[in-house]
Design a protein around this motif. Structure first.
Motif, short mmCIF file in Angstrom:
data_model
loop_
_atom_site.label_atom_id
_atom_site.label_comp_id
_atom_site.label_asym_id
_atom_site.label_seq_id
_atom_site.Cartn_x
_atom_site.Cartn_y
_atom_site.Cartn_z
N GLU A 12 0.77 -1.27 -0.05
CA GLU A 12 -0.02 -0.06 0.04
C GLU A 12 0.81 1.24 -0.03
OE1 GLU A 12 -2.54 -0.32 3.34
OE2 GLU A 12 -3.87 -1.72 2.42
N ALA A 13 1.91 1.24 0.78
CA ALA A 13 2.96 2.53 0.80
C ALA A 13 3.39 2.65 -0.48
CB ALA A 13 3.89 2.19 2.13
N ALA A 14 3.99 1.50 -1.31
CA ALA A 14 4.56 1.78 -2.55
C ALA A 14 3.63 2.26 -3.62
CB ALA A 14 5.22 0.08 -2.94
N HIS A 15 2.35 1.60 -3.44
CA HIS A 15 1.29 2.20 -4.45
C HIS A 15 0.79 3.64 -4.07
CE1 HIS A 15 -2.45 2.08 -6.69
NE2 HIS A 15 -3.06 2.74 -5.89
N ARG A 16 0.97 4.09 -2.93
CA ARG A 16 0.68 5.43 -2.62
C ARG A 16 1.97 6.33 -3.09
NH1 ARG A 16 -1.04 3.40 2.38
NH2 ARG A 16 0.90 3.96 3.33
N HIS A 17 3.11 5.84 -2.95
CA HIS A 17 4.17 6.59 -3.52
C HIS A 17 4.16 6.77 -5.16
CE1 HIS A 17 8.84 7.35 -3.02
NE2 HIS A 17 8.50 7.76 -4.32
N CYS A 18 3.86 5.52 -5.68
CA CYS A 18 3.56 5.43 -7.28
C CYS A 18 2.67 6.65 -7.60
CB CYS A 18 3.66 4.44 -7.76
SG CYS A 18 5.02 3.24 -7.72
N GLN A 19 1.32 6.56 -7.05
CA GLN A 19 0.32 7.60 -7.21
C GLN A 19 0.91 9.02 -7.05
OE1 GLN A 19 -2.78 6.29 -8.34
NE2 GLN A 19 -2.83 8.56 -9.22
N SER A 20 1.47 9.26 -5.89
CA SER A 20 1.92 10.46 -5.78
C SER A 20 2.92 11.10 -6.81
CB SER A 20 2.72 10.70 -4.34
OG SER A 20 3.16 11.78 -4.20
N LEU A 21 3.52 10.33 -7.44
CA LEU A 21 4.50 10.80 -8.31
C LEU A 21 3.77 10.97 -9.57
CD1 LEU A 21 7.35 11.24 -9.64
CD2 LEU A 21 7.65 8.71 -9.85
N GLN A 22 2.84 9.85 -9.96
CA GLN A 22 2.06 9.96 -11.13
C GLN A 22 1.32 11.40 -11.00
OE1 GLN A 22 -0.21 6.50 -12.25
NE2 GLN A 22 -1.68 7.65 -13.18
N ASP A 23 0.71 11.83 -9.96
CA ASP A 23 -0.01 12.96 -9.92
C ASP A 23 0.77 14.13 -9.90
OD1 ASP A 23 -2.32 11.37 -9.39
OD2 ASP A 23 -2.15 11.72 -7.23
N ALA A 24 2.11 14.23 -9.63
CA ALA A 24 3.00 15.24 -9.53
C ALA A 24 3.44 15.37 -11.03
CB ALA A 24 4.13 15.04 -8.53
N LEU A 25 3.65 14.26 -11.61
CA LEU A 25 4.13 14.32 -13.13
C LEU A 25 2.89 14.88 -13.86
CD1 LEU A 25 6.59 11.33 -13.34
CD2 LEU A 25 7.22 13.72 -13.00
N SER A 26 1.79 14.70 -13.69
CA SER A 26 0.79 14.85 -14.50
C SER A 26 0.64 16.46 -14.42
CB SER A 26 -0.59 14.36 -14.03
OG SER A 26 -1.50 14.76 -14.84
N ARG A 27 0.83 17.06 -13.19
CA ARG A 27 0.58 18.67 -13.06
C ARG A 27 1.83 19.11 -13.63
NH1 ARG A 27 -1.60 16.72 -8.14
NH2 ARG A 27 0.48 16.50 -7.18
N ALA A 50 10.62 13.06 -1.43
CA ALA A 50 11.00 11.87 -2.39
C ALA A 50 10.33 12.10 -3.63
CB ALA A 50 10.86 10.54 -1.88
N THR A 51 9.09 12.51 -3.60
CA THR A 51 8.49 12.65 -5.10
C THR A 51 8.89 13.98 -5.82
OG1 THR A 51 6.61 11.65 -4.19
CG2 THR A 51 6.27 12.92 -5.90
N VAL A 52 9.23 15.00 -4.97
CA VAL A 52 9.77 16.07 -5.62
C VAL A 52 11.08 15.84 -6.20
CG1 VAL A 52 10.59 18.57 -4.99
CG2 VAL A 52 8.42 17.78 -3.86
N GLN A 53 12.00 15.28 -5.33
CA GLN A 53 13.33 14.86 -6.19
C GLN A 53 13.28 14.11 -7.18
OE1 GLN A 53 15.26 13.17 -2.75
NE2 GLN A 53 16.17 15.19 -2.18
N GLU A 54 11.93 12.99 -7.28
CA GLU A 54 12.16 11.97 -8.72
C GLU A 54 11.58 12.97 -9.63
OE1 GLU A 54 11.05 8.45 -5.55
OE2 GLU A 54 9.49 9.49 -6.52
N ALA A 55 10.69 14.00 -9.43
CA ALA A 55 10.27 14.68 -10.54
C ALA A 55 11.52 15.83 -11.03
CB ALA A 55 9.06 15.63 -10.15
#
Length: 211
Positions: free
Chosen positions: A6-21, A169-174
């Motif tokens: 679930e944590a991994a899924h949330r992380h991936c979803q957070s990145l997907q949403d950030a990249l979409s924006r 982490a999501t910011v750095q990945e983006a």
């Protein structure tokens, strides 16, 4: 479903949403930056970059792609990761304080028309804010990659790409994607260049041979 899944899924979803924006709001900005670098780097302009922690690694990734190459062959461009100058960083930090470790290097290496790229997930690091102020005063164009707006670094820069995400982490990945897209835009905007001649190991070079 396990908690780790679930944590991994949330992380991936957070990145997907950030990249979409990011794609909707900042892709054009990265393309413009690449076009600008394609205009100044081949004629002697320089890119300086800095960050702290993971953002330092992202900044150094950018300079490595410029001094080396991203995908296509082209000349080497001048790009310096200021945090990688360890003797300068520790000497300046010891003598002047940590907030000055980048600003003093910007004053030393930057020239009017050069570009200073500053990466920060928070946008609140004192040493990056000081570098931005010094860079703009010296006539450099200051670009920031940060986390969500509003933040002081985005306000201090000439232009900023701000990743709308709650996780560091999501910011750095983006930011890594933004670095790659910046290099891709530079390659697309720059003139084609033939592959450099590489001497065969052990071969003797004659005067005038390319090295």
């Amino acid at each position: 479903m396990s908690q780790s899944f679930e944590a991994a899924h949330r992380h991936c979803q957070s990145l997907q949403d950030a990249l979409s924006r990011f794609r909707r709001h900042s892709l054009h900005q990265i393309a413009q930056w690449g076009t600008h670098l394609a205009a100044i780097l081949p004629v002697g302009g320089r890119l300086l970059a800095a960050g702290n922690g993971g953002s330092a690694a992202q900044a150094q990734h950018l300079t490595a792609e410029l001094v080396g190459r991203y995908q296509r062959e082209r000349p080497a461009y001048s790009a310096i990761a200021l945090h990688a100058e360890t003797s300068s960083v520790t000497a300046i930090g010891n003598d002047y304080g940590f907030d000055h470790v980048y600003a003093r290097q910007v004053a030393a290496h930057g020239r009017p028309g050069d570009v200073l790229v500053l990466l920060s997930t928070s946008g609140r690091s004192g040493n990056l804010l000081a570098a931005a102020e010094t860079g703009r005063a010296a006539g450099l164009r200051v670009w920031a990659m940060t986390g969500p707006r509003p933040n002081p670094l985005a306000a201090a820069a000439d232009e900023a790409v701000c990743i709308d995400a709650d996780s560091t982490a999501t910011v750095q990945e983006a930011h890594l994607l933004a670095v790659h897209l910046l290099c891709e835009s530079l390659d697309a905007a720059g003139p084609p260049s033939p592959a450099p001649a590489v001497p065969v190991r052990g071969a003797r070079l004659r005067p005038g041979d390319p090295v």
